[in-house]
Scaffold this motif. Structure first.
Motif, short mmCIF file in Angstrom:
data_model
loop_
_atom_site.label_atom_id
_atom_site.label_comp_id
_atom_site.label_asym_id
_atom_site.label_seq_id
_atom_site.Cartn_x
_atom_site.Cartn_y
_atom_site.Cartn_z
N CYS A 134 -30.90 -134.22 -34.69
CA CYS A 134 -29.67 -134.81 -35.22
C CYS A 134 -28.52 -134.55 -34.26
O CYS A 134 -27.95 -133.45 -34.25
N PRO A 135 -28.17 -135.53 -33.41
CA PRO A 135 -27.01 -135.34 -32.53
C PRO A 135 -25.73 -135.28 -33.35
O PRO A 135 -25.57 -136.03 -34.32
N MET A 136 -24.84 -134.36 -32.98
CA MET A 136 -23.62 -134.16 -33.74
C MET A 136 -22.46 -133.90 -32.78
O MET A 136 -22.64 -133.27 -31.73
N THR A 137 -21.30 -134.41 -33.12
CA THR A 137 -20.10 -134.17 -32.33
C THR A 137 -19.10 -133.36 -33.15
O THR A 137 -19.12 -133.38 -34.37
N ALA A 138 -18.22 -132.65 -32.43
CA ALA A 138 -17.26 -131.77 -33.10
C ALA A 138 -16.05 -132.55 -33.59
O ALA A 138 -14.90 -132.28 -33.26
N ASP A 139 -16.33 -133.54 -34.38
CA ASP A 139 -15.32 -134.37 -35.02
C ASP A 139 -15.46 -134.15 -36.53
O ASP A 139 -16.58 -134.06 -37.05
N ARG A 140 -14.34 -134.07 -37.22
CA ARG A 140 -14.40 -133.72 -38.64
C ARG A 140 -15.32 -134.63 -39.43
O ARG A 140 -16.17 -134.18 -40.20
N TYR A 141 -15.18 -135.95 -39.25
CA TYR A 141 -15.98 -136.89 -40.02
C TYR A 141 -17.45 -136.83 -39.61
O TYR A 141 -18.35 -136.92 -40.46
N ALA A 142 -17.68 -136.65 -38.29
CA ALA A 142 -19.06 -136.54 -37.81
C ALA A 142 -19.71 -135.27 -38.34
O ALA A 142 -20.88 -135.26 -38.72
N LEU A 143 -18.93 -134.18 -38.39
CA LEU A 143 -19.44 -132.92 -38.91
C LEU A 143 -19.80 -133.04 -40.38
O LEU A 143 -20.89 -132.62 -40.81
N GLU A 144 -18.88 -133.58 -41.17
CA GLU A 144 -19.14 -133.71 -42.61
C GLU A 144 -20.37 -134.57 -42.87
O GLU A 144 -21.22 -134.25 -43.69
N ILE A 186 -18.34 -120.74 -34.42
CA ILE A 186 -18.02 -120.78 -35.85
C ILE A 186 -18.84 -121.86 -36.55
O ILE A 186 -19.40 -121.65 -37.64
N TYR A 187 -18.91 -123.04 -35.92
CA TYR A 187 -19.72 -124.12 -36.49
C TYR A 187 -21.19 -123.69 -36.61
O TYR A 187 -21.85 -123.93 -37.63
N ASP A 188 -21.70 -123.06 -35.55
CA ASP A 188 -23.11 -122.63 -35.55
C ASP A 188 -23.38 -121.63 -36.67
O ASP A 188 -24.41 -121.70 -37.35
N GLU A 189 -22.47 -120.67 -36.84
CA GLU A 189 -22.65 -119.66 -37.89
C GLU A 189 -22.60 -120.29 -39.27
O GLU A 189 -23.37 -119.91 -40.17
N PHE A 190 -21.69 -121.27 -39.43
CA PHE A 190 -21.59 -121.95 -40.73
C PHE A 190 -22.89 -122.69 -41.04
O PHE A 190 -23.41 -122.62 -42.17
N MET A 191 -23.43 -123.39 -40.04
CA MET A 191 -24.66 -124.14 -40.28
C MET A 191 -25.85 -123.22 -40.47
O MET A 191 -26.77 -123.52 -41.23
N ALA A 192 -25.83 -122.08 -39.79
CA ALA A 192 -26.90 -121.10 -39.99
C ALA A 192 -26.92 -120.61 -41.43
O ALA A 192 -27.98 -120.40 -42.02
N GLU A 193 -25.73 -120.44 -42.02
CA GLU A 193 -25.65 -120.03 -43.43
C GLU A 193 -26.25 -121.08 -44.35
O GLU A 193 -26.76 -120.76 -45.43
N LEU A 194 -26.19 -122.34 -43.92
CA LEU A 194 -26.77 -123.43 -44.71
C LEU A 194 -28.25 -123.64 -44.40
O LEU A 194 -28.89 -124.53 -44.97
N GLY A 195 -28.78 -122.85 -43.47
CA GLY A 195 -30.18 -122.99 -43.10
C GLY A 195 -30.44 -124.14 -42.13
O GLY A 195 -31.56 -124.64 -42.04
N ILE A 196 -29.41 -124.54 -41.38
CA ILE A 196 -29.53 -125.65 -40.43
C ILE A 196 -29.70 -125.07 -39.03
O ILE A 196 -28.84 -124.30 -38.57
N ASN A 197 -30.78 -125.41 -38.36
CA ASN A 197 -31.03 -124.93 -37.01
C ASN A 197 -30.19 -125.72 -36.00
O ASN A 197 -30.11 -126.95 -36.07
N VAL A 198 -29.57 -125.03 -35.06
CA VAL A 198 -28.79 -125.67 -34.02
C VAL A 198 -29.38 -125.29 -32.67
O VAL A 198 -29.59 -124.10 -32.38
N MET A 199 -29.67 -126.26 -31.83
CA MET A 199 -30.22 -125.98 -30.51
C MET A 199 -29.16 -125.34 -29.63
O MET A 199 -27.96 -125.62 -29.74
N GLU A 200 -29.60 -124.48 -28.74
CA GLU A 200 -28.68 -123.76 -27.86
C GLU A 200 -28.04 -124.69 -26.83
O GLU A 200 -26.88 -124.51 -26.46
#
Length: 252
Positions: A134-144, A186-200
């Motif tokens: 899932c490609p994601m950009t650091a934009d509020r709407y894209a993040l949500e 901060i984004y990575d830690e938040f997604m980790a709390e939700l159980g979402i894996n983020v590639m390095e």
């Protein structure tokens, strides 16, 4: 289905680089790493990858420079271009199976999907793949939108056991070097709390990702379905690192 590794590059947000990521992964895996790859373009109605291949072939017919680029790659790798199959969403799995039944089994089969999750056919394709990027950009709407998408995949498909998905991974894309690294932590830690894996690996926001072949210009090519990314532009692109990380995830 038979036994290639099935990968979907997917998000419910448009403009985050799904098709570009698919091309770069497929071309690098195929031409540089030596894997056999196939792509199902079911991102209707635009079918941007299938049409990109058609455009590249036509450009090669009219440009000696591009023909030489393709020929040199073939001479070096002895690998022809990987197939890109155009399909409707409804027929995408059947199109993939028909290809697998009539050809040697590729190592990786990618699905390029439209930017929506509110479609039964999209969900059905996602249920049948092994890995979702899932490609994601650091934009509020894209993040949500991206987090909502990942939560649905995790909760409705993975955790429930209603799919073949082994892992869902977020890929930070179009990263602006001026943005603070702390922000992504901060984004990575938040997604980790939700159980979402983020590639390095993070892919930068760079014009090189839009550098395609041109029948008029003799220039290095980065994004192509016929040849791998130009070596001189790979450094700092994150593509090599992303592919290596992806291969570790898939244990290939």
């Amino acid at each position: 289905m038979n036994k290639p590794i099935l990968v979907a590059v997917s998000s419910q947000k448009g403009g985050v680089g799904k098709s570009t990521l698919t091309v770069l992964l497929a071309s690098y895996l195929h031409f540089v790493k030596g894997y056999e790859v196939a792509v199902v373009d079911c991102d209707s109605p635009q079918h941007s990858l299938y049409l990109e291949r058609e455009r590249e072939i036509k450009d090669c017919e009219e440009s000696e420079f591009l023909r030489k680029q393709v020929f040199d790659v073939f001479q070096k790798t002895q690998k022809r271009a990987y197939p890109i199959l155009m399909s409707s969403l409804t027929d995408a799995l059947a199109t993939a199976q028909e290809y697998l039944d009539g050809n040697s089994i590729p190592d990786f089969l990618f699905f390029d999907l439209p930017g929506t999750i509110n479609n039964f056919d999209v969900v059905d394709i996602l249920r049948n793949v092994h890995y979702v990027l899932c490609p994601m950009t650091a934009d509020r709407y894209a993040l949500e939108s991206g987090i909502s998408f990942c939560n649905y995949i995790n909760n409705a498909l993975i955790t429930s056991g209603n799919s073949a998905i082994r892992q869902l991974s977020v890929v930070w894309n179009m990263v602006d070097p001026r943005e603070r690294t702390e922000l992504y932590r901060i984004y990575d830690e938040f997604m980790a709390e939700l159980g979402i894996n983020v590639m390095e690996t993070r892919l930068p926001n760079s014009v090189r990702f839009r550098r395609e072949g041109s029948r008029e210009l003799k220039r290095a090519i980065f994004r192509s379905t016929l040849i791998p990314p130009d070596k001189t532009q790979l450094r700092g692109s994150g593509v090599e690192e992303l592919v290596d990380e992806f291969l570790k995830i898939t244990a290939m």
